[in-house]
Every structure is written in structure tokens, then in C-alpha cells.
Design an enzyme around this catalytic site. Structure first.
Site, PDB file in Angstrom:
ATOM      1  N   HIS A   1      72.253  45.454 -65.900  1.00 15.14           N
ATOM      2  CA  HIS A   1      73.148  44.031 -65.397  1.00 15.14           C
ATOM      3  C   HIS A   1      74.329  43.745 -65.849  1.00 15.14           C
ATOM      4  CE1 HIS A   1      72.738  40.094 -64.666  1.00 15.14           C
ATOM      5  NE2 HIS A   1      73.301  39.854 -65.793  1.00 15.14           N
TER       6      HIS A   1
ATOM      7  N   HIS B   1      69.554  34.523 -61.144  1.00 11.91           N
ATOM      8  CA  HIS B   1      69.068  34.280 -62.594  1.00 11.91           C
ATOM      9  C   HIS B   1      67.447  33.894 -62.940  1.00 11.91           C
ATOM     10  CE1 HIS B   1      70.728  31.826 -67.049  1.00 11.91           C
ATOM     11  NE2 HIS B   1      71.222  33.761 -66.433  1.00 11.91           N
TER      12      HIS B   1
ATOM     13  N   GLY C   1      79.220  40.248 -55.737  1.00 13.85           N
ATOM     14  CA  GLY C   1      78.193  40.194 -55.623  1.00 13.85           C
ATOM     15  C   GLY C   1      77.141  41.007 -56.189  1.00 13.85           C
ATOM     16  N   ASN C   2      76.700  41.216 -57.105  1.00 13.35           N
ATOM     17  CA  ASN C   2      75.424  41.120 -58.051  1.00 13.35           C
ATOM     18  C   ASN C   2      74.202  42.377 -57.403  1.00 13.35           C
ATOM     19  OD1 ASN C   2      73.207  39.572 -59.540  1.00 13.35           O
ATOM     20  ND2 ASN C   2      74.600  40.225 -60.682  1.00 13.35           N
TER      21      ASN C   2
END
Length: 737
Positions: free
Chosen positions: A51, A97, A532-533
Site C-alpha cells: 500500500h 478504502h 493516483g493509488n
């Protein structure tokens, strides 16, 4: 000071519990030349998990286009920043999430919204809008109704209380999300271009200040949990879900913006994933400085918290700041005024070490740059997804009439109205929402106008599974079309790349393929990725989600008064189809939900046609010729015209189709297409202009009346269409279906 005593023994089992593989732990030993303390093990676990470190993805993320003349800040900060003219910048980002929202849907969703809002106002921007992209399991799954209710309530509860409108989103259902839902949140803010704040610390001996709410034990190992698959024990992870307080966050926003305006800030960082650990390390490493923390000074809301717990807590509504020493009293007074904690907990140093002290002991002493720079980087084995055969639309035998097929799709979980969802969000607060949820893109006025932002989120995950490259291209192209259909100019995008276990070559192949497609489309459309992620390991007991690279798009329109929506508003106008139609049914909603076949290759994406057709449509909207516009995507032409009819209550008659057979032409999902409503008297000149531009242009019908009429089918009244479209979701959530 001495290193700590009476801490747990570092065993292989304890290392494994922290998500570090044996070879990764050996990297730790080689890096520091000794066995880590318990707190140091926690710090490495936080910094080196998927993460935070992007260890499986950053090799491929580097291939994405991130620059353009209007890009002020690309990936690498809390959020991306683009120049929107007149001295203003748009600051935005999307985050996931997912795991917390599956375990505790209300709190998981609230803290997802809170975290992304902090990413935006940490940059000095005032948030003006939120969006989301939600994916749930099959409606028949026993947990789905509970998860939908909790997530939607959580998003609404936080955004409404904080005071920012939630203006758009996307909601789909599929059995692959039964054990791993997706909750992706996007926030958008406005700042002055000369008042953007960054995370890099500067200056030796400057105070490091803890701001906001107190630290508790909630969220410990949250980032590590987000980097692991779910199993039968996932419910036991409920204590790792953070608890949000939108009212505290609103106070934090105002206090941060005030001290920024006063010039007190050197650097600022949100305490998000991995909490104090990640924020402190990133601030120091980006500024080529060391950080020394004294945890005895950290405001805690629980008794007896250890250094390990304080460093890994993901309690919400907290910030870390490097402060101008001369403005210390002024900054503290501002935070005290807003009723928030303000504590000097450390200082910057010139030693490039990350030192953590607590209770008279050194709990951690690590090389600060290497904590990030030496994180593992994997070029994981990957295999391309096998190409699927194209499906000839003429070979698909329609099981229903086109009329009944349309009514069935309108009432299906994916295509039904999501009014039940977005009416729980305050989408009008702040008074700048020009186009509300339910269309192609939301429009939000910038300050007092006339300028506005067009905002959208989207992805077609079934395309991405069938052909990741084409699916990645289509996700970007559809976001570009959604913005274009309002009359706005697409400028930049953010993404949230949701995939399964990257250690499985076929899953990594999906990721690599989608990245390739996203990059190709972003380059062709001048639509750079500025933030972004990545969310990996979205699996439960070995079953992965569909590859879901969510795309959030931002565009600018010079005058919101010239924006158009999807609703037909005038009788007697011509309905014109822009773009070429082949009748592509592979991976279509029609094939899946009407014919019961989830198969075939998805529609190919011609990026040159996307650009050409989109530029043409945007030009017409800018000239004031178009009264309504809708891009064609799921459900094709038939679903698009039904949604346009329902949006404003004006009927339509489709009298001509560009190809045959009718069911493939009506429901095929060919790309680069729009449906527009224009004055009948303008048809001749518009067709001439389109032909000169090489844009396929065809009148397929007219507007007017109180029904939708398809060729060869009985009329469908607006009342029947609305009932089909609006009833399913409220009935489902009420337990009546």
C-alpha cells in the site's frame, strides 16, 4: 539514551505477521546491520507494504504520461495539481478504502472520504467536490445489502457533515466482489497557483508539529491489512478500521488553511496510511533531512500507548507540519482557537536518520532515505490475457423484443437509477453544483464563475477482464467522453488501480495490460495522469475481483451557462448519432443481462476517432447548437436515448438505424459515439461540417411527445420507463426484491 528493553522477541513468525517475506526481512538486516527493535519492525512493515511502497506496481507506473503544460504537480505528492487559468489551480486525487469498508462499511467509507479530503487540503486547496466509485457483490449475496447501506451512509455521513458536495460516482454489482468490495473516493479542491503547499521538509532544527485530533489505537496495521488478501478471519480485523470525525476534520481544514495563509508553514503532510511513520519519513526523505521524534509529546486519547502503537496508529484527522520557528506562537494560537491539538513532537536534523524516542529510550534509529528508496521493487512475472473472439452481432439470437430488452436493462442492478444512492449525499451544499449526479459528468462552478469544472469517475471492468489493454484504453476514453459531453475540455485524470494478487502471473498480466492501455489513451487524448493509488490483493480465499482500474477525470468549461446535460428539453429537435456503429455485442450489457452470456472480445477503441469525434461535439456545444448530449457506453444507443428521455421528461422517436440487425445496432457498445439533440433547421449545415471533419453523422430520430418509440416496437410511456428505471434499487434496499 538506550535501545529498548522488554520488547517482543523478533521471530520468523512475528516477521511474517508483519507482512515481510524472509528475503525482505534479510534486506532489513543488511540495511541496518543488526536485528530491528519491535518498533523498527513495525516501521519497516508500514513502509515496505504494498500500500505504501508500490513494490509490485511502481516499475509499471513509471510508463504513464504525467506531464503537460497545464500540470503543476504530478504523482508523488498528496494530490495532483493542474492550472485551470486565472491564477487558479485544481487539486485532486482518488484513493481506495476497500478492505476497511468490507469489514466495517460505515466507518470504512467515512474514513476513505476523510482521508482523500485531507490529501487535497494538505496541498493548500479548499475542497469543493467529492466523487466515488463503488463496486459491490451480487445482489443475491447475503452481505451485499448490508454493505451497500453502510457504505452509502458512511460516504453521505462524512461528506454532508464536513460540508462538501458529493456530486458524482459509479455503482456496479458483480459476484466477483462478493468477498471484496471496492470503495474508491475522489476529492477535488481549488487553490491559488502560487499558494500550493508540499510535503518536503526544509531547514535544520526546525520544529515538527503534530496537529489535529489525538492518537488512539484505531487503524493500527491498516496499511498492512490493505496489502493482504482476505480470508475466513477477516471479520477479526474490525479493530484495525479507523474511526472518522467529520466535524473535527472541518476544524482541521479551517485551521490549516488559516496558518497557511499566515505563512507559518514550511511543509505539511497528512497522516494517512501508516500514520505518523509514513508522514514523518516522507517529509524528511523528500527534503533530504533527518527527523527526530519524541513520542512523549504526542497527544494520545488512550492510556499507556507504546511507541509501536503510536507510530502505526491510523487515527484520523491528523497532520504533521514543519513550522517556521518564528511563527510558532501564532500557529499554536490558531489551532487552539479551533479547539485542536498542537504539539511540537520533534525536529529536523542534518543526519539523515529517523530517530524515535519514548520514555527515555530510543525505539528506532534508521536511515531515513533508505526506508523509502530501498523498499523492495519487483518485476513480477506476468502473462498477457488471452485474446477472446469477436462476436458477430447478427449471430446473437435476441431472446426478447427490443422493447422488453430495454425495459429489462433499465431495471437491472447496474443500469437502474442510482437516485437512492446519490439522494443520500448533499450534492448542493456550497451552492456551486450546476449539474447534479445522474448525467455523464457533474459540473461545479469555480468560485463565483463563470468558469466550472466537469468531474467524472468510471471504468468498465468486464472489458478490462476480457482484454486489459482495450479495457484500459476504454476507461480513459469514456472519462474523456463524459467530460466532453458536457462541453468541457478534458485536462487530466487520477486513477485507482484495483486488482487481485500480483503474485499470480495472470493477475499481474491484467495489471500490466491495463497500464499499457491507460497510457496509450492518456497520451493520445492529452489527458495526463497527475495522481493516483494502487490497491492490490483484492482477493478473498483465492478469488480475485475483476480488474478495476478506476478513472477519475477533470475538465474545465469557460462558462457553466454553456454546459449541456443528457436530458432532452425541446420538442421537434433532431436526434443525431455521432460516430460509427457496427453493432458490437461482445462483453456488452445486452449480451450479459439479456442473453445470459458474459463472453467475447470488448469493443475496440480507436483513439484517433475518439479525439476527432469528441473535439467535433465539444465545438458544437461551445457554439450553442446542442441542447442535450450523452455519450454512448453500457447498453448502447437504446439505453442512451432512454436515459435522455427520462432525464428531462421529453419523449423521442427513433425512426432510423445506422446498421442491422436492429438488436445489435440498438444495444451494441461501439466506442467514440455520442447522441446529440440539435435544431432540425441546423441539420444540413452540421452534416456538411461533420463530413469535412471526417466525423460520422446521422439523424436517427426526433424529440417530442411523452413516450419512447423504437423501430418496429410498441411505444414505451415515460411512466413505464421511469418505473422500470427507478424502482429496483429502493425495492432491493427495502428488502422487497
Amino acid at each position: 539514551m538506550a535501545f529498548p528493553r522488554n520488547e517482543p522477541e523478533i521471530t520468523p513468525a512475528l516477521v511474517a505477521e508483519h507482512g515481510l517475506k524472509p528475503d525482505e526481512y534479510q534486506r532489513v538486516l543488511d540495511l541496518i546491520g543488526r536485528e530491528p527493535t519491535f518498533t523498527e519492525l513495525g516501521i519497516f512493515s508500514a513502509m515496505w507494504n504494498e500500500h505504501c511502497s508500490y513494490k509490485s506496481s511502481r516499475l509499471h507506473l513509471r510508463t504513464l504520461p504525467t506531464k503537460a503544460p497545464w500540470v503543476i504537480q504530478g504523482p508523488g505528492e498528496n494530490a495532483g495539481v493542474i492550472d485551470i487559468g486565472d491564477g487558479l489551480a485544481c487539486v485532486f486525487k482518488m484513493e481506495s478504502h476497500n478492505h476497511p469498508s468490507f469489514i466495517e462499511p460505515y466507518q470504512g467509507a467515512t474514513t476513505g472520504v476523510g482521508g482523500i479530503l485531507r490529501d487535497v487540503f494538505t496541498m493548500g486547496a479548499r475542497p469543493i467536490a467529492c466523487l466515488n466509485l463503488l463496486r459491490f457483490g451480487s445482489p443475491d449475496h447475503p452481505r451485499t445489502r448490508h454493505l451497500v447501506g453502510g457504505v452509502v451512509a458512511g460516504i453521505g455521513g462524512y461528506g454532508n457533515s464536513f460540508g462538501v458536495p458529493t456530486v458524482g460516482g459509479s455503482v456496479n454489482f458483480h459476484t466477483c466482489y462478493d468477498g471484496n468490495i471496492l470503495v474508491n473516493a475522489m476529492a477535488v479542491g481549488i487553490a491559488r497557483t502560487d499558494e500550493i503547499w508540499y510535503a518536503a521538509a526544509a531547514g535544520v532544527g526546525r520544529p515538527i508539529v503534530y496537529l489535529g485530533s489525538k492518537t488512539g489505537r484505531d487503524g493500527i496495521h491498516g496499511a498492512t491489512m490493505a496489502s493482504a488478501e482476505f480470508d475466513e478471519k477477516s471479520e477479526e480485523k474490525r479493530p484495525t478500521v479507523q474511526v472518522g470525525d467529520p466535524f473535527s476534520e472541518k476544524l482541521l481544514l479551517e485551521a490549516c488553511l488559516e496558518i497557511m495563509a499566515k505563512g507559518c508553514v514550511i511543509a505539511i503532510q497528512d497522516m494517512g496510511a501508516a500514520g505518523l511513520t509514513c508522514s514523518a519519513v516522507e517529509m524528511g526523505a523528500k527534503g533530504n533531512l533527518g527527523i527526530e521524534l519524541d513520542l512523549d509529546k504526542v497527544p494520545c486519547r488512550e492510556e499507556g500507548m507504546t511507541a509501536y502503537e503510536m507510530m502505526l496508529s491510523e487515527s484520523q484527522e491528523r497532520m504533521l507540519m514543519v513550522l517556521d520557528p518564528a511563527r510558532e506562537e501564532e500557529a499554536e494560537a490558531i489551532f487552539r482557537k479551533w479547539g485542536l491539538d498542537f504539539a511540537i513532537i520533534g525536529k529536523t536534523t542534518d543526519k539523515l536518520r529517523f530517530v524515535v524516542k519514548h520514555g527515555g529510550e530510543v525505539k528506532a534509529d534508521l536511515p531515513i532515505k533508505e526506508l523509502g528508496d530501498e523498499a523492495p521493487l519487483y518485476d513480477r512475472p506476468h502473462v498477457p490475457t488471452a485474446k477472446k473472439p469477436a462476436i458477430d452481432g447478427g449471430s446473437v439470437q435476441p431472446p426478447l423484443s427490443n422493447r422488453d430488452a430495454l425495459l429489462k436493462l433499465l431495471a437491472s442492478p447496474d443500469q437502474c437509477s442510482k437516485r437512492w444512492v446519490w439522494e443520500q449525499y448533499d450534492h448542493l451544499i456550497l451552492g456551486n453544483t450546476v449539474q447534479a449526479p445522474g448525467g455523464d459528468a457533474a459540473i461545479v462552478r469555480v468560485e463565483d464563475g463563470p468558469k466550472g469544472l466537469a468531474l467524472t469517475t468510471d471504468v468498465t471492468q468486464r472489458y478490462c477482464e476480457a482484454d486489459p489493454v482495450e479495457g484500459g484504453k476504454q476507461a480513459v476514453a469514456e472519462a474523456w467522453r463524459n467530460i466532453t459531453a458536457t462541453g468541457a475540455s478534458p485536462l487530466a485524470l487520477t486513477d485507482n488501480l484495483n486488482f487481485g494478487n500480483p503474485e499470480r502471473p495472470e493477475i499481474m498480466g491484467q495489471f500490466v495490460g491495463c497500464i499499457q492501455g491507460i497510457g496509450e489513451a492518456a497520451r493520445a487524448l492529452d489527458f495526463p495522469i497527475v495522481s493516483g493509488n494502487v490497491s492490490l490483493y483484492n482477493e478473498t480465499q483465492g478469488r480475485g475481483i475483476l480488474p478495476t482500474p478506476s478513472i477519475g477525470g477533470v475538465g474545465v468549461i469557460a462558462d457553466v451557462a454553456k454546459a449541456v446535460g443528457i436530458g432532452l428539453r425541446k420538442d421537434g429537435e433532431a436526434l443525431v448519432l455521432i460516430g460509427a456503429t457496427q453493432g458490437w455485442l461482445g462483453q456488452s450489457i445486452y449480451l450479459r443481462d439479456v442473453c445470459g452470456r458474459e463472453e467475447g472480445a470488448p469493443p475496440p477503441v480507436d483513439l484517433a476517432a475518439e479525439r476527432r469525434n469528441g473535439d467535433f461535439v465539444r465545438k458544437l456545444i461551445g457554439e450553442g447548437v446542442v441542447s442535450a448530449c450523452h455519450d454512448l457506453s453500457d447498453g448502447g444507443l437504446a439505453l442512451a436515448v432512454a436515459e435522455m428521455v427520462l432525464a428531462a421528461g421529453v419523449g423521442a422517436t427513433v425512426s432510423a438505424l445506422p446498421a442491422s440487425p436492429a438488436h445489435a445496432t440498438l444495444f451494441g457498445e461501439d466506442q467514440a459515439r455520442y447522441l446529440i439533440s440539435v435544431p432540425a433547421a441546423s441539420l444540413g449545415s452540421l452534416e456538411t461540417t461533420a463530413k469535412a471533419a471526417g466525423v460520422p453523422f446521422m439523424q436517427i430520430g426526433t424529440t417530442g411527445g411523452n413516450s419512447l418509440n423504437l423501430p418496429g416496437e410498441a411505444p414505451m410511456s415515460l411512466q413505464d420507463l421511469r418505473k422500470a428505471h427507478e424502482d429496483w434499487l429502493p425495492a432491493y434496499m427495502g428488502g422487497h426484491t
